[in-house]
Design a protein around this motif. Sequence first.
Motif, short mmCIF file in Angstrom:
data_model
loop_
_atom_site.label_atom_id
_atom_site.label_comp_id
_atom_site.label_asym_id
_atom_site.label_seq_id
_atom_site.Cartn_x
_atom_site.Cartn_y
_atom_site.Cartn_z
N ARG A 174 -42.14 8.96 -16.21
CA ARG A 174 -41.01 9.23 -15.23
C ARG A 174 -41.55 10.05 -13.98
O ARG A 174 -40.92 10.04 -12.94
CB ARG A 174 -39.79 10.17 -15.75
N GLU A 175 -42.74 10.78 -14.36
CA GLU A 175 -43.22 11.55 -13.21
C GLU A 175 -43.69 10.72 -11.89
O GLU A 175 -43.76 11.44 -10.81
CB GLU A 175 -44.45 12.25 -13.76
N LEU A 176 -43.66 9.46 -11.93
CA LEU A 176 -44.21 8.54 -10.88
C LEU A 176 -43.03 7.98 -10.19
O LEU A 176 -43.35 6.98 -9.12
CB LEU A 176 -45.25 7.48 -11.43
N ARG A 177 -41.89 8.34 -10.52
CA ARG A 177 -40.68 7.41 -10.07
C ARG A 177 -40.62 7.82 -8.44
O ARG A 177 -40.38 6.88 -7.88
CB ARG A 177 -39.49 7.83 -10.71
N ASN A 178 -40.83 9.04 -8.37
CA ASN A 178 -40.84 9.46 -6.75
C ASN A 178 -41.72 10.29 -6.41
O ASN A 178 -41.82 11.33 -7.02
CB ASN A 178 -39.09 10.06 -6.55
N ILE A 179 -42.36 9.70 -5.49
CA ILE A 179 -43.69 10.68 -5.11
C ILE A 179 -43.81 10.76 -3.59
O ILE A 179 -43.20 10.04 -2.71
CB ILE A 179 -45.00 10.06 -5.58
N VAL A 180 -44.45 11.70 -3.13
CA VAL A 180 -44.92 11.56 -1.60
C VAL A 180 -46.54 11.34 -1.74
O VAL A 180 -47.36 12.17 -2.41
CB VAL A 180 -44.74 13.08 -1.00
N SER A 181 -46.94 10.40 -1.14
CA SER A 181 -48.44 9.90 -0.95
C SER A 181 -48.92 10.26 0.39
O SER A 181 -48.06 10.64 1.14
CB SER A 181 -48.49 8.27 -1.14
N LEU A 183 -50.95 12.76 1.38
CA LEU A 183 -51.03 13.93 1.62
C LEU A 183 -52.62 14.26 1.90
O LEU A 183 -53.61 13.35 1.40
CB LEU A 183 -50.48 14.82 0.61
N ARG A 539 -32.94 1.72 -13.78
CA ARG A 539 -34.08 2.48 -13.94
C ARG A 539 -35.27 1.43 -14.02
O ARG A 539 -35.35 0.70 -14.97
CB ARG A 539 -34.04 3.19 -15.17
N VAL B 180 -47.62 14.35 -4.21
CA VAL B 180 -46.79 15.20 -5.02
C VAL B 180 -45.88 14.19 -5.85
O VAL B 180 -45.24 13.18 -5.41
CB VAL B 180 -46.05 15.94 -4.16
N SER B 181 -45.87 14.37 -7.29
CA SER B 181 -45.32 13.63 -8.12
C SER B 181 -43.86 14.27 -8.42
O SER B 181 -44.02 15.58 -8.24
CB SER B 181 -46.14 13.30 -9.26
N GLY B 182 -43.09 13.83 -9.34
CA GLY B 182 -41.91 14.20 -10.10
C GLY B 182 -40.93 14.74 -9.03
O GLY B 182 -39.96 15.62 -9.59
N LEU B 183 -40.85 14.12 -8.05
CA LEU B 183 -39.60 14.27 -7.19
C LEU B 183 -38.46 13.72 -7.67
O LEU B 183 -38.60 12.92 -8.47
CB LEU B 183 -40.09 13.76 -5.58
N GLY B 184 -37.27 13.86 -7.01
CA GLY B 184 -36.18 13.10 -7.44
C GLY B 184 -35.24 14.17 -8.27
O GLY B 184 -35.28 15.49 -7.95
N ASP B 188 -36.29 12.85 -13.54
CA ASP B 188 -37.61 12.34 -12.89
C ASP B 188 -38.80 13.25 -13.01
O ASP B 188 -39.58 13.10 -12.13
CB ASP B 188 -37.11 11.89 -11.53
N GLY B 189 -38.87 14.38 -13.77
CA GLY B 189 -40.23 14.90 -13.88
C GLY B 189 -40.12 16.35 -13.27
O GLY B 189 -39.03 16.73 -12.72
N SER B 190 -41.32 17.04 -13.00
CA SER B 190 -41.36 18.09 -12.49
C SER B 190 -42.26 17.99 -11.38
O SER B 190 -43.51 17.78 -11.34
CB SER B 190 -41.90 19.28 -13.42
N PRO B 191 -41.82 18.50 -10.01
CA PRO B 191 -42.53 18.20 -8.83
C PRO B 191 -43.92 19.04 -8.93
O PRO B 191 -43.89 20.28 -9.61
CB PRO B 191 -41.76 18.89 -7.70
N ARG B 192 -45.03 18.62 -8.75
CA ARG B 192 -46.34 19.18 -8.80
C ARG B 192 -47.22 18.25 -7.79
O ARG B 192 -47.36 16.98 -7.64
CB ARG B 192 -46.99 19.51 -10.09
#
Lengths: 565, 565
Positions: A174-181, A183, A539, B180-184, B188-192
Amino acid sequence: MSMPSDLDISRSTTLKPLEEIAGQLGIGPHLLEPYGRNVAKISLSALDEHADAAPARYVVVSAITPTPLGEGKTTTTVGLGQALRHLGKRSVVAIRQPSMGPTFGIKGGAAGGGYSQVVPMEALNLHLTGDMHAVTAAHNLLAAMVDNHLHKGNTLGLDPHRITWRRVLDVNDRELRNIVSGLGAKADGSPRQAGFDITAASEVMAVLALSTSLHDMRARLGRIVVGYTKSGTPVTAEELHAAGAMTVILREAIKPNLMQTAENTPVLVHAGPFGNIAHGNSSIVADQIGSKCADYLVTEAGFGADMGAERFFNIKCRNSGMAPDAAVLVGTVRALKAHSGRYRVVAGKPLPPELLEENPDDVLAGAPNLRKQIENIKVHGVTPVVAINAFPTDYPSEHAAIRQVAEEAGARVAVSNHFTEGGKGALDLAEAVVAAAEETNQFHYLYPDTADLRSKIETIATKVYGADGVSFQPAAAKAIADYEANGFGRLPVCIAKTHLSLSSDPALTGAPTGWTLPVREVRASVGAGFVYPICGDMRTMPGLGSAPAAERIDIDEHGQVVGLS
Amino acid sequence: MSMPSDLDISRSTTLKPLEEIAGQLGIGPHLLEPYGRNVAKISLSALDEHADAAPARYVVVSAITPTPLGEGKTTTTVGLGQALRHLGKRSVVAIRQPSMGPTFGIKGGAAGGGYSQVVPMEALNLHLTGDMHAVTAAHNLLAAMVDNHLHKGNTLGLDPHRITWRRVLDVNDRELRNIVSGLGAKADGSPRQAGFDITAASEVMAVLALSTSLHDMRARLGRIVVGYTKSGTPVTAEELHAAGAMTVILREAIKPNLMQTAENTPVLVHAGPFGNIAHGNSSIVADQIGSKCADYLVTEAGFGADMGAERFFNIKCRNSGMAPDAAVLVGTVRALKAHSGRYRVVAGKPLPPELLEENPDDVLAGAPNLRKQIENIKVHGVTPVVAINAFPTDYPSEHAAIRQVAEEAGARVAVSNHFTEGGKGALDLAEAVVAAAEETNQFHYLYPDTADLRSKIETIATKVYGADGVSFQPAAAKAIADYEANGFGRLPVCIAKTHLSLSSDPALTGAPTGWTLPVREVRASVGAGFVYPICGDMRTMPGLGSAPAAERIDIDEHGQVVGLS
C-alpha cells in the motif's frame, strides 16, 4: 470427513513427464521448452502445425456473484477438465497465472484445490516461468523512458500533469499507491506525483492476454498511451521508441505455459490480467493453441458472469474471433444463502454458523442472482450449465432448490464433487456440458464496435447488471468525448465495478433493481484495446493484512516449502 | 580487419545440448533443470554427488584499473576457459549475471565478445532463469512487510526515520532514486522518505552470491537489518517473520545456471552483486560446484584488482573457505596509455586518435598502475599472470613494454588474442596460468576477522590502494562505533570507492601516492556479511542516457531480437 491439505495432495500427485502431457494434445517435444521439470512453454509454432485441426468445443467457466470467499471457480474448471477425460474426450484446461502479491498476502496460493488442482502448486504460485516478472520489467522500462523523455528535453511535449503511465510491482504494498518521485538534485529527475499498481493491473498484462501473435503484441504495445500533451494529443509507447524493447522483454512470456492437474489433465496457464480495471481472462494465444489440440477446451473467466463472462464474450472473443459453445455457472449453497441478504460473509473470518444449517428457503431467497446470471449467459446466445460446487455442509434439499431454480430458468444443472473426488466427482457436470456444447448456439456480442461508448456502457449496465440506467459524472463525460475525438470510440468497454454484487454497491445482494450505474471517471487501455469506465473505488494496489501469509511461509529442514496453502 | 558483430557470432555458434555440456563436468542429466533450450539450472545435489572430488585449480580474473570503456575482463575470462580446453584441461568458467537495467541503458548487453563470449547472448542478457527477478521480488516483499509493520502498530518499535531498507527494480530509472511514499489516505501507508536502487545493488543479491547453501541463505536473509529502533537496536528480517518467505521466493534462484561459450566450454552464470557497495563477484555455490567438477575453474571478479580481486580474496574466499591458485590481471595498451595521465577517455565517445598511435613511452608512463595491481595480488600470497588483451591497434613495441614491466614486477605475462581467435588465441595465456597455478602459493587474507573495523579499512587503504591513511568523517566514526557495539565488528569490509582509480578520486591515474582515503559514511549489509564504508558519491540507481539502447532494440519480421549488441 477428513481431507489432506492442498499442498499434501499436490505433493502426493504422481506427475507425468510434460512430453507425455503435451502428447495428449498432439504437441510434439520439439514444440516444448521446459522450465524446470514441471512446467514447459509451448512454442507458438504449435499453431502453424495445427492450423488445419478442427476447433475444440469451447467452454467458459464463470459463476454467480461470489461471496468474498470465492465459490470454487478454478477448482470446478479443473474438475470439469478432468471429468471430460473420464468421458473419453481429449480435454485441456486454460487458467490465469496467480499473482505473487496475494500469494504472500491473504490467500497463500491459487491453484484450484483438493483433488481438482493444478500441480505442483509451488511452481504455479511462485514465478512460474517468469511471465509476471517480464510484464513488470516491460512496464517499468516504459515508465523509465517516459521520465527520461521529460528529463532529456521532452521533445514530444508530454504534459507532466497528464502522465497516465504508473509503475508496477507484483507485491501487496500500500505504501507505493501514491508517491512523489524525482526528488533530490536536478540529475535525479523531475518531482511529480506518481504511484505503483500491482503487476496484474498493468496494461502490459492485458496486452499479453489479448494479443493474437508476437507481432500483434508488438503493435498493441506500440499503441499504449502513456499520457497527453498540453493540447490533449495522446503520446504512445511507439513514439517513445519503447515498444520494440518491451516486445523483446516479453518474447518468451507470450508463449503459454503447460502444466497438469492432479489427474494429469493438460493445463495451459497464461497471463493474469486484473478482474476489475482489466478483463480478467487468461490469454488468447493459450486458447488458440488449446482449441486446435483438443476436443474440449475449458477456460476460466474471472469473478461472476456479469464481470468475467461478459468481458470474455465482448472483449476476449471479439479479439480472438473464437466462439464459445457453452458456459458453466458455478454456484454454491453458501453463496445463494448469502444472496438472501440474511447473512454477512467476511473474507478471512469463519462463516456465520446459522448459514450452515439446512435452509432451502434461504437458497430460494438468494436465487434471483442465479436467475440473472443465467440470463446474462443466454443474452449472448450461449447455452448455460449450472454447476453446484458441493460442500460437505450442504443438504440435499438445498441442492434440489438450486436445481429447481436453474431448470425453471432453462439451464442444465449438475451437482459436482470434484473437490473431494476429482474428475469422477464431476461426471454429471461433464455430461451436462457435453450436451450443452453439442446444441447449436447463437453466440453474438452484446454490442457492435460501431456503437458509441455511452451506449456500450448503457447496454451492459441495463442488459447485464440490471440497472435502470447510467449516470455520467462530468469528468467521465469529458473523457468519453476526448476518447471518441482521439479515435478510441470503437474499442469495447470493460466496466470496473465491484464483483461482489450485480450492482455497483457491494452490499446489495441478489439481483438488485431500481438503481443507476454511476460512472465516476473513464480511462482507456488503448494498447490492450478497451475503455474502462470506473464505478466505485477500484483498488489497483492491495495491502498486506495484520498477519500476512508471508509470515507463515518458509522452508523446512529438507528445503521443502511449508505454509503455502 | 573485419569481424562479424557479437550478436552474429552468437547466432552462428553451434550450440551443444546442455546435457553434453554438463557431461563435460561429470554432471548427469538428473541434476539439470532446463530453462528453455539453452540454459539449465544445476541442482545443489551436484555438490553432494561430487563431495569427494579433488578441487579444481582456482583462477580469478581481475584487471588493472580500467578506463570507463572496460578492458575486456569477461571476454578474457571466457577466452582463457576455452584455451584451457585446448590444452586438455577440463575447464569451467564462472561469471556474474548481467543486469537488465544497463542492457537497455547504455551497454546493450554483457556476454564477453567476439569469439570469446557466452551464448546465446539474448538468454544471458534477458531474464536468464529469472534469478534477478526473484531477488527483486524477495527484496520488495521485505520492504512491504517493513511498511506494513509500521502501518499495523509497529510493535518492534522501528524508528520511521531510521529505516535503511529501500526498494529495488532492475531498470535504469533515476526518477525513483528519491521518493516520498505512503501519500494519500490513512489506509495508504505512512508518508516517509524512501527510494529505489537497481536490483544488482540489493543486499539480497549479495546474500545470494555469498551463501554457501540453501539453509545458509535462509540464515543470512534472517540477519538482514532493515532499520533501527529509537534506541538504536537493529531490527532484522527474522524479527519481521519475512526471511522464510524470502527464501521460498529464492529457492530456485540459488541454483547456478549452466550455459556455454562460443566454443562450447561450460559456463556457470550466477548472481550479479554490485561492484561498488557490494563485493562484485559471482556466487559461491557456482564456484563450489565448478571446483568439484573440473580441473580448472576460471572465475571473474569485478573492476580492477584493488576492487573485485581484493573483495574476492577477503570477502568471497573468507565466506567459502576456498583458496585461489592464480590470479590473472587483464591489461590493455589503451588503458596503460590512459594511466599516463596524458589522455581523456570518456564512456560512449571514440578514443582520442593520438592514443592509437605507436607510443611505448606512454605505456611505460602508465605502468605504475600495473605494478601496483600486481603487488595487490602478491600481497595476498597469490601468483599473478598479466594478460595483455590485444587490440588490432596495438604495436609490438607496446606489448613489449608491458611485458618488461610485468616481468620486472615478478609476474608471468602473455599476449592474448581470444577476441578475434577464440580459445586458440589465448593458448599462451592458458600456459602461463597453468604454470602459475601449479606453483605452491601462500594465499592468506589481508586482515583477520578479529581486527577492528577501522584497522580493516586502514589495512586495505594503505596496503592495496596506496593511501597514506584514512580520514573518518564524524558520521562514519559514529557508525563504526555503533556497528561494533551491535556485534558487527567481526565482519569484513567492502570499501565503496570509484573503480576508475586506485585512489578515491576517479581523475587520478597511475598509482597515486600522498593521499588520504576519506570515509564519508559507513553502512552495513549484515545479512550478506560485510560492512561498507563509503568514499565518494556512489550511485546505486543508474539513469538512462539521451539515446538509450532500448530505443534500438526490437524484433524483426521473423521475431528475432535486433539491436542487442
